[in-house]
Design a protein around this motif. Structure first.
Motif, PDB file in Angstrom:
ATOM      1  N   GLU A 127      10.012   3.952 -21.594  1.00 40.86           N
ATOM      2  CA  GLU A 127       9.259   4.259 -20.375  1.00 40.86           C
ATOM      3  C   GLU A 127       8.794   5.707 -20.376  1.00 40.86           C
ATOM      4  O   GLU A 127       7.640   5.997 -20.026  1.00 40.86           O
ATOM      5  CB  GLU A 127      10.128   3.986 -19.138  1.00 40.86           C
ATOM      6  N   GLU A 133       4.927   7.249 -20.781  1.00 44.44           N
ATOM      7  CA  GLU A 133       4.367   8.194 -19.815  1.00 44.44           C
ATOM      8  C   GLU A 133       3.804   9.437 -20.503  1.00 44.44           C
ATOM      9  O   GLU A 133       2.755   9.963 -20.105  1.00 44.44           O
ATOM     10  CB  GLU A 133       5.461   8.598 -18.823  1.00 44.44           C
ATOM     11  N   TYR A 144      -7.806   2.690  -5.547  1.00 49.64           N
ATOM     12  CA  TYR A 144      -6.448   2.233  -5.818  1.00 49.64           C
ATOM     13  C   TYR A 144      -5.474   2.850  -4.828  1.00 49.64           C
ATOM     14  O   TYR A 144      -5.699   3.952  -4.307  1.00 49.64           O
ATOM     15  CB  TYR A 144      -6.014   2.619  -7.243  1.00 49.64           C
ATOM     16  N   ASP A 187       7.263  -2.379  -3.791  1.00 52.23           N
ATOM     17  CA  ASP A 187       5.945  -2.986  -3.597  1.00 52.23           C
ATOM     18  C   ASP A 187       5.302  -2.529  -2.294  1.00 52.23           C
ATOM     19  O   ASP A 187       4.566  -3.277  -1.651  1.00 52.23           O
ATOM     20  CB  ASP A 187       6.048  -4.520  -3.633  1.00 52.23           C
ATOM     21  N   HIS A 238      -2.448   4.164 -20.450  1.00 49.16           N
ATOM     22  CA  HIS A 238      -1.513   4.015 -21.557  1.00 49.16           C
ATOM     23  C   HIS A 238      -2.206   3.411 -22.769  1.00 49.16           C
ATOM     24  O   HIS A 238      -3.328   2.877 -22.673  1.00 49.16           O
ATOM     25  CB  HIS A 238      -0.314   3.168 -21.120  1.00 49.16           C
ATOM     26  N   THR A 294      -3.033  -0.408 -19.939  1.00 44.79           N
ATOM     27  CA  THR A 294      -2.610  -0.429 -18.541  1.00 44.79           C
ATOM     28  C   THR A 294      -2.711   0.975 -17.946  1.00 44.79           C
ATOM     29  O   THR A 294      -2.758   1.967 -18.674  1.00 44.79           O
ATOM     30  CB  THR A 294      -1.169  -0.943 -18.423  1.00 44.79           C
ATOM     31  N   SER A 321      -1.328   3.720 -14.668  1.00 42.16           N
ATOM     32  CA  SER A 321      -0.356   4.066 -13.636  1.00 42.16           C
ATOM     33  C   SER A 321      -0.731   5.442 -13.126  1.00 42.16           C
ATOM     34  O   SER A 321      -1.712   6.040 -13.568  1.00 42.16           O
ATOM     35  CB  SER A 321       1.081   4.037 -14.188  1.00 42.16           C
ATOM     36  N   PHE A 373       4.087   5.883 -10.468  1.00 40.07           N
ATOM     37  CA  PHE A 373       3.905   4.696  -9.636  1.00 40.07           C
ATOM     38  C   PHE A 373       2.876   3.781 -10.287  1.00 40.07           C
ATOM     39  O   PHE A 373       1.992   4.229 -11.029  1.00 40.07           O
ATOM     40  CB  PHE A 373       3.427   5.077  -8.229  1.00 40.07           C
ATOM     41  N   SER A 374       3.022   2.505 -10.000  1.00 37.17           N
ATOM     42  CA  SER A 374       1.996   1.565 -10.437  1.00 37.17           C
ATOM     43  C   SER A 374       0.809   1.634  -9.487  1.00 37.17           C
ATOM     44  O   SER A 374       0.909   2.179  -8.376  1.00 37.17           O
ATOM     45  CB  SER A 374       2.566   0.146 -10.478  1.00 37.17           C
ATOM     46  N   LEU A 375      -0.303   1.092  -9.910  1.00 39.22           N
ATOM     47  CA  LEU A 375      -1.532   1.135  -9.113  1.00 39.22           C
ATOM     48  C   LEU A 375      -1.952  -0.279  -8.739  1.00 39.22           C
ATOM     49  O   LEU A 375      -1.804  -1.218  -9.534  1.00 39.22           O
ATOM     50  CB  LEU A 375      -2.656   1.822  -9.896  1.00 39.22           C
ATOM     51  N   ARG A 376      -2.462  -0.398  -7.531  1.00 38.70           N
ATOM     52  CA  ARG A 376      -2.993  -1.675  -7.064  1.00 38.70           C
ATOM     53  C   ARG A 376      -4.355  -1.420  -6.435  1.00 38.70           C
ATOM     54  O   ARG A 376      -4.515  -0.474  -5.649  1.00 38.70           O
ATOM     55  CB  ARG A 376      -2.044  -2.325  -6.061  1.00 38.70           C
TER      56      ARG A 376
END
Length: 442
Positions: free
Chosen positions: A315, A319, A342, A349, A365, A369, A371, A379-382
């Motif tokens: 991980e 990063e 985003y 979540d 990355h 993907t 982030s 953090f993840s992105l949505r």
């Protein structure tokens, strides 16, 4: 009859004639007396033919057959074209089950009149060579080589690679359409995963590695402590704790420059034999090739203890080795990236609340993907899709009210008689007074 045999015949004829003794003949021929006696006895029985070697005209059992010789010449003209004799011997044994030495191949080509570009090397300019590093992982050289790796079967490509200075071991290779940041990040990632974090990395002065603004700083500015911003690659090396060294000439990193010469001969031929003609298949073949190459050419370091540092967690490495782009948060805790909006999502979540105008680093990355790093957390992105505004209710228009009809006795229909104009100023004043009071009359 060969000269050696003719000389032996002349001496033995003198022995048979009694002009030379057995002992004298042994000294002259460099043989033992027993051997001279054997030759004398044989010449008495068979004549001069006894002195000719019995294997003359006979083919050795281990000799290369004509069929194998023709097969080798055919392969050297087509599939194994441009391969060195040593490399060709390895490929013949591995792929065609023909066991033959490189020296024998060189002799076959000479007899067949086939020229090999590797048969005679050009004289190298004498330079003072630098000694290898004592430990594996102390110094890693990195570079890229654009070349027609697929010959005329596919497009041109650029091979990125890392090589260890102490052992000459290939640490990582990766094909890309051209020399770019992704290729260098990929070989750095493979090196850290498979071997660990090296102490130093040796590269040229490409703008991927060093900012071009570095040369614009004056001596006074450097003494004042001013620096230029690190490149994307430089930031990754800094976080991994790798010392970055710039080479001032191609000869300074000669070990990896010589590696390209070797690979442009060996790797091209091996991909040709396997029908590899695109970057995806070539990258899949590289691990097998690297393992065989290192087993053949790598040397032992002076100090067997490697200097590689342990690799971080997957991980953390994901990063560090990534593309970074800065974004500014909007008032609605969102960021814009590649024409999309985003939100940052935490482990629960839930959308993360961002301060207005806060700085967020978007990480792309190597697997594609994305982030975001905000503060010290990732953090993840949505993707944020704003809800459409509710439609306003359409009010029905009230029916138009028809005006009431004006009756005949309506005041509007009453025609007031026209008052006569006043003839004197006094009458005009009184008339004005009457109009004024008539205005407020109920």
């Amino acid at each position: 009859m060969k000269p050696k045999e003719a000389r032996r015949l002349g001496i033995m004829e003198r022995v048979l004639a009694g002009k030379v003794s057995i002992r004298q003949a042994a000294v002259l021929l460099g043989l033992s007396e027993r051997q001279v006696m054997r030759l004398k006895k044989g010449m008495k029985q068979e004549g001069e033919a006894f002195l000719v070697h019995k294997n003359r005209g006979r083919k050795p059992k281990h000799a290369i057959t004509h069929d194998v010789r023709d097969r080798i010449i055919s392969l050297a003209s087509e599939e194994l074209k441009d391969a060195s004799c040593e490399h060709m011997a390895e490929l013949l044994e591995e792929l065609y089950e023909i066991s033959i030495s490189g020296r024998s191949l060189r002799r076959i080509f000479k007899q067949a009149g086939i020229k090999n570009r590797h048969s005679r090397r050009a004289k190298r300019r004498k330079r003072r060579s630098r000694k290898r590093m004592p430990q594996e992982g102390l110094l890693v050289q990195s570079d890229a080589s654009p070349y027609a790796w697929f010959e005329d079967r596919g497009p041109k490509a650029c091979l990125h690679g890392n090589i260890d200075d102490a052992t000459g071991k290939i640490l990582a290779l990766w094909f890309r359409p051209e020399e770019d940041l992704y290729g260098y990040l990929m070989v750095l990632n493979l090196t850290v995963i498979n071997h660990g974090i090296p102490v130093s990395l040796y590269t040229d002065g490409h703008s991927i590695f060093f900012s071009p603004k570095k040369d614009k700083l004056s001596i006074d500015e450097e003494l004042a402590g001013k620096t230029v911003a690190l490149t994307q690659f430089g930031k990754a090396l800094e976080e991994l704790g790798i010392n970055h060294i710039q080479a001032r000439s191609p000869q300074a990193k000669g070990r990896i420059e010589r590696l390209w010469e070797t690979l442009q001969s060996r790797l091209v031929i091996e991909m040709r034999l396997r029908g590899i003609s695109n970057i995806e298949d070539a990258n899949a073949f590289l691990p097998v090739f690297i393992e065989r190459f290192n087993a053949r050419f790598a040397v032992w370091a002076a100090d067997p203890e490697p200097a590689f540092k342990p690799a971080p967690t997957s991980e953390r490495l994901n990063e560090i080795i990534a593309f970074r782009e800065e974004r500014t948060a909007s008032n609605g805790s969102t960021i814009s990236f590649h024409c999309k909006t985003y939100q940052l999502i935490d482990v629960k979540d839930q959308a993360v609340s961002l301060a207005p105008r806060a700085k967020v680093t978007v990480l792309t990355h190597l697997d594609g993907t994305i982030s975001a790093k905000y503060g010290d957390k990732v953090f993840s992105l949505r993707e944020f899709v704003p809800q459409p505004a509710p439609k306003a209710e359409i009010r029905q228009a009230k029916p138009r009210r028809e005006p009431a009809p004006v009756t005949a006795d309506h005041p509007w229909r009453q025609i007031s008689p026209i008052a006569p104009k006043p003839s004197t100023p006094v009458e005009a004043y009184l008339e004005a007074k009457r109009k004024r009071f008539r205005k407020y009359a109920f």
